[in-house]
Design an enzyme around this catalytic site. Structure first.
Site, PDB file in Angstrom:
ATOM      1  N   LYS A 186      52.638  28.962  37.710  1.00 59.98           N
ATOM      2  CA  LYS A 186      52.236  29.193  39.104  1.00 59.98           C
ATOM      3  C   LYS A 186      50.768  29.603  39.091  1.00 59.98           C
ATOM      4  O   LYS A 186      50.415  30.725  38.753  1.00 59.98           O
ATOM      5  CB  LYS A 186      53.052  30.313  39.751  1.00 59.98           C
ATOM      6  CG  LYS A 186      52.811  30.373  41.250  1.00 59.98           C
ATOM      7  CD  LYS A 186      52.921  31.758  41.830  1.00 59.98           C
ATOM      8  CE  LYS A 186      51.652  32.542  41.822  1.00 59.98           C
ATOM      9  NZ  LYS A 186      50.525  32.033  42.627  1.00 59.98           N
ATOM     10  N   GLU A 189      47.222  30.829  44.242  1.00 55.25           N
ATOM     11  CA  GLU A 189      47.379  29.991  45.443  1.00 55.25           C
ATOM     12  C   GLU A 189      46.031  29.534  45.996  1.00 55.25           C
ATOM     13  O   GLU A 189      45.973  28.561  46.743  1.00 55.25           O
ATOM     14  CB  GLU A 189      48.182  30.724  46.529  1.00 55.25           C
ATOM     15  CG  GLU A 189      47.671  32.100  46.933  1.00 55.25           C
ATOM     16  CD  GLU A 189      48.213  33.215  46.043  1.00 55.25           C
ATOM     17  OE1 GLU A 189      48.299  33.040  44.810  1.00 55.25           O
ATOM     18  OE2 GLU A 189      48.546  34.273  46.599  1.00 55.25           O
ATOM     19  N   GLY A 239      46.301  38.720  35.790  1.00 55.36           N
ATOM     20  CA  GLY A 239      45.916  39.052  37.154  1.00 55.36           C
ATOM     21  C   GLY A 239      45.649  40.539  37.263  1.00 55.36           C
ATOM     22  O   GLY A 239      45.358  41.216  36.270  1.00 55.36           O
ATOM     23  N   GLY A 240      45.778  41.058  38.467  1.00 56.25           N
ATOM     24  CA  GLY A 240      45.446  42.454  38.719  1.00 56.25           C
ATOM     25  C   GLY A 240      46.565  43.409  38.317  1.00 56.25           C
ATOM     26  O   GLY A 240      47.719  43.008  38.112  1.00 56.25           O
ATOM     27  N   GLY A 244      50.606  42.880  38.364  1.00 54.18           N
ATOM     28  CA  GLY A 244      51.154  42.902  37.003  1.00 54.18           C
ATOM     29  C   GLY A 244      52.270  43.924  36.856  1.00 54.18           C
ATOM     30  O   GLY A 244      53.286  43.678  36.191  1.00 54.18           O
ATOM     31  N   GLU A 261      48.068  40.338  31.011  1.00 51.82           N
ATOM     32  CA  GLU A 261      46.609  40.419  30.835  1.00 51.82           C
ATOM     33  C   GLU A 261      46.050  40.892  32.162  1.00 51.82           C
ATOM     34  O   GLU A 261      45.989  40.119  33.121  1.00 51.82           O
ATOM     35  CB  GLU A 261      46.037  39.035  30.489  1.00 51.82           C
ATOM     36  CG  GLU A 261      46.419  38.515  29.125  1.00 51.82           C
ATOM     37  CD  GLU A 261      45.783  39.300  27.995  1.00 51.82           C
ATOM     38  OE1 GLU A 261      44.710  39.901  28.196  1.00 51.82           O
ATOM     39  OE2 GLU A 261      46.378  39.340  26.913  1.00 51.82           O
ATOM     40  N   CYS A 300      37.212  39.379  34.173  1.00 53.56           N
ATOM     41  CA  CYS A 300      37.997  40.562  33.795  1.00 53.56           C
ATOM     42  C   CYS A 300      37.233  41.447  32.818  1.00 53.56           C
ATOM     43  O   CYS A 300      37.392  42.656  32.804  1.00 53.56           O
ATOM     44  CB  CYS A 300      39.337  40.141  33.212  1.00 53.56           C
ATOM     45  SG  CYS A 300      39.177  38.960  31.876  1.00 53.56           S
ATOM     46  N   GLU A 403      38.292  48.663  39.239  1.00 52.27           N
ATOM     47  CA  GLU A 403      37.714  47.340  39.002  1.00 52.27           C
ATOM     48  C   GLU A 403      37.216  46.770  40.335  1.00 52.27           C
ATOM     49  O   GLU A 403      38.001  46.623  41.271  1.00 52.27           O
ATOM     50  CB  GLU A 403      38.804  46.440  38.415  1.00 52.27           C
ATOM     51  CG  GLU A 403      38.312  45.093  38.001  1.00 52.27           C
ATOM     52  CD  GLU A 403      39.454  44.210  37.484  1.00 52.27           C
ATOM     53  OE1 GLU A 403      40.551  44.261  38.060  1.00 52.27           O
ATOM     54  OE2 GLU A 403      39.222  43.481  36.513  1.00 52.27           O
TER      55      GLU A 403
END
Ligand code: NAD
Length: 509
Positions: A186, A189, A239-240, A244, A261, A300, A403
């Site tokens: 996936k 989007e 992702g974030g 996550g 990650e 990242c 972040e």
């Protein structure tokens, strides 16, 4: 609808791939993909949901449980991966351009991404092809043959972010296929286009139908369903931190293997001795700029925290600001542009919010802090934001702790080595960090004390497919790339063979 009567636009909306078939969303829903440089739609994809996800997982499950791929000889799997790499090289220009338009990066960055994707496929092909047939274990008897073999985990779910769409996908797809798994991916989007294109390349390279499946759609439906799905054996997420955490919680219910990650808040530590020569100073400033502002800081491992020795701070920051002001912002497809827009309105609003909070908490704005003036290569409707340097920051500020994922560099200072290390480690994340010094002993000492998954000495940003990538702390769980990146996609099995079986007589009856 009969496929032969479809228009090109309708075909373009069949972006869900399950069991070798390209499908529209079962609900018929679609989503427009926007060009971040002008906010105009330039593609339409299927907006999948839980039902589409179930279909794709069932296809991947069938291909794993009854298909050939898991049993395909390693040399043949490696050959498919190498063909994928060749096809990526063939399509480098078109894929690089697509990545640029989708994610807002410059075309040159897009091309580099595609090169790195091809490298990942080659690396995992070589790694798996070079292995033996397991690890023989000494069981202490000539009558026992004991060997540990490595088998695919099964059906892998992969959830990827928008900043390096195809690169992050390749760090999962290449090792998963090398190990003999099937998968459902996936993509984000908002940037699904190159991942869709890769699925076609995998088929062209000879991957059997059903091994590679994709569902385009949002995280809260498609992503969440993949994480909880009982037919999925492993979920690998990039992702974030917030998403996550949700993925890990959902995956725990069915005790899936989980690889995460996540984000980073990455320190770039500059000692005064790195700036003693003009060349050293120029390099450290140049790389600090690159660390913070490449891809508008949407990296990242972005070096968004400059931690510079007090004695050189004024000179260093002044030069950094001078160069940051000259970064040429614009549409990534325009010649001469050095930095594209942010990926979305939401991402720019988030960046603006962080800058506002920093100023409210006492930071000094040295440059940027606003949207640039529109120009022919920088439409007003695009999500542009100027490279921003915030001076006099400290560890209690939100902008230093969280972040940002935008073009924002904060400046903190230190006087001693211990203070530098303490600052660099004062983060809940631990993805990457750098130390700049002319003193080799200090470089090794500081590198050894940094609690981050990657440490650069006198450099920033390079990674190698052969070297593990991942984070300490809340930057994640597990590693991508390197031998550990392949191990994520495997189960080990101990096969113990008794060549001279005898009764054990534990029970006497
Ligand atoms: P995000 O967490 O918003 O989205 C990542 C993916 O997760 C998307 O595909 C999204 O649709 C999906 N998702 C969202 N909610 C979900 C849910 N509840 N369940 C399942 N899936 C869900 O992150 P993003 O904004 O796309 O990407 C930026 C983040 O990614 C940053 O934090 C960045 O540091 C991180 N990142 C990390 C690495 C790394 O190697 N550590 C690499 C790239 C990006």
């Amino acid at each position: 609808m009969a496929k032969s009567t479809e228009t090109a636009a309708q075909r373009a909306q069949r972006t869900i791939h399950a069991g070798g078939e390209w499908l529209a969303a079962s609900s018929g829903a679609t989503r427009e993909i926007l060009d971040p440089a002008d906010a105009r739609p330039f593609a339409v994809v299927a907006e999948g949901d839980e039902q589409d996800t179930d279909l794709a997982v069932a296809a991947a499950r069938r291909a794993f449980d009854t298909g050939d791929w898991p049993q395909t000889p390693v040399a043949d799997r490696a050959a498919v991966l190498r063909r994928v790499a060749d096809l990526l090289v063939r399509d480098r220009e078109s894929l690089g351009l697509l990545e640029s338009r989708d994610a807002g990066k410059t075309v040159e960055e897009g091309r580099v991404d595609i090169d790195c994707v091809a490298d990942a496929f080659r690396y995992f092909a070589d790694l798996v092809a070079g292995e033996g047939a397991g690890r023989v274990v000494d069981a202490g008897s000539p009558d026992i043959h004991s060997v540990v073999v490595y088998e695919p985990v099964g059906v892998c779910a992969m959830i990827t972010p928008w900043n390096y769409p195809l690169l992050q996908a390749s760090w999962k797809i290449a090792p998963a296929l090398a190990a003999g798994n099937t998968f459902v991916i996936k993509p984000s989007e908002i940037t699904p286009l190159t991942t869709i294109a890769l699925i076609d390349l995998l088929a062209e390279a000879g991957l059997p139908a059903g091994v590679a499946n994709i569902v385009t759609g949002p995280g809260h439906t498609v992503g969440a369903r993949l994480a909880e799905h009982p037919g999925v054996d492993l979920v690998s997420f990039t992702g974030g931190l917030i998403s996550g955490t949700k993925v890990a919680q959902a995956a725990a219910v069915t005790v899936k293997k989980v690889a995460l990650e996540l984000g980073g808040k990455n320190p770039n530590v500059v000692f005064a001795d790195a700036c003693e020569t003009e060349e050293g100073f120029d390099t450290a400033v140049d790389q600090a700029l690159n660390a913070a502002f490449i891809h508008s800081g949407q990296v990242c491992s972005a070096g968004g925290r400059l931690i510079v020795e007090e004695s050189v701070r004024e000179r260093f920051v002044a030069e950094l600001v001078r160069r940051a002001r000259r970064i040429r912002l614009g549409r990534g497809t325009e010649d001469g542009v050095e930095c594209g827009p942010l990926v979305s309105e939401q991402q720019r609003a988030r960046t603006e919010d962080y800058v506002a909070s920093a100023l409210a908490e006492g930071a000094e704005l040295r440059c940027g802090g606003k949207r640039p003036e529109p120009s022919p290569r920088r439409p007003e409707s695009g999500y542009f934001y100027e490279p921003t340097v915030l001076d006099h920051c400290h560890r209690d500020m939100r902008v230093v702790r969280e972040e940002v994922f935008g073009p924002v560099l904060t400046v903190e200072t230190f006087r001693t080595e211990d203070e530098a290390v303490a600052l660099a480690n004062d983060t809940e994340y631990g993805l990457a960090g750098a130390v700049w010094t002319a003193d080799a002993g200090r470089a090794r000492r500081v590198a050894g004390r940094l609690r981050h998954g990657t440490v650069w000495i006198n450099d920033f940003h390079p990674y190698l497919p052969q070297a593990e990538w991942g984070g300490f702390g809340k930057s994640g769980v597990g590693r991508e790339l390197g031998p550990a990146g392949l191990a994520e996609y495997r189960e080990s099995k101990h096969v113990y063979q008794n060549l001279a079986p005898k009764p054990v007589r534990w029970f006497t009856g």
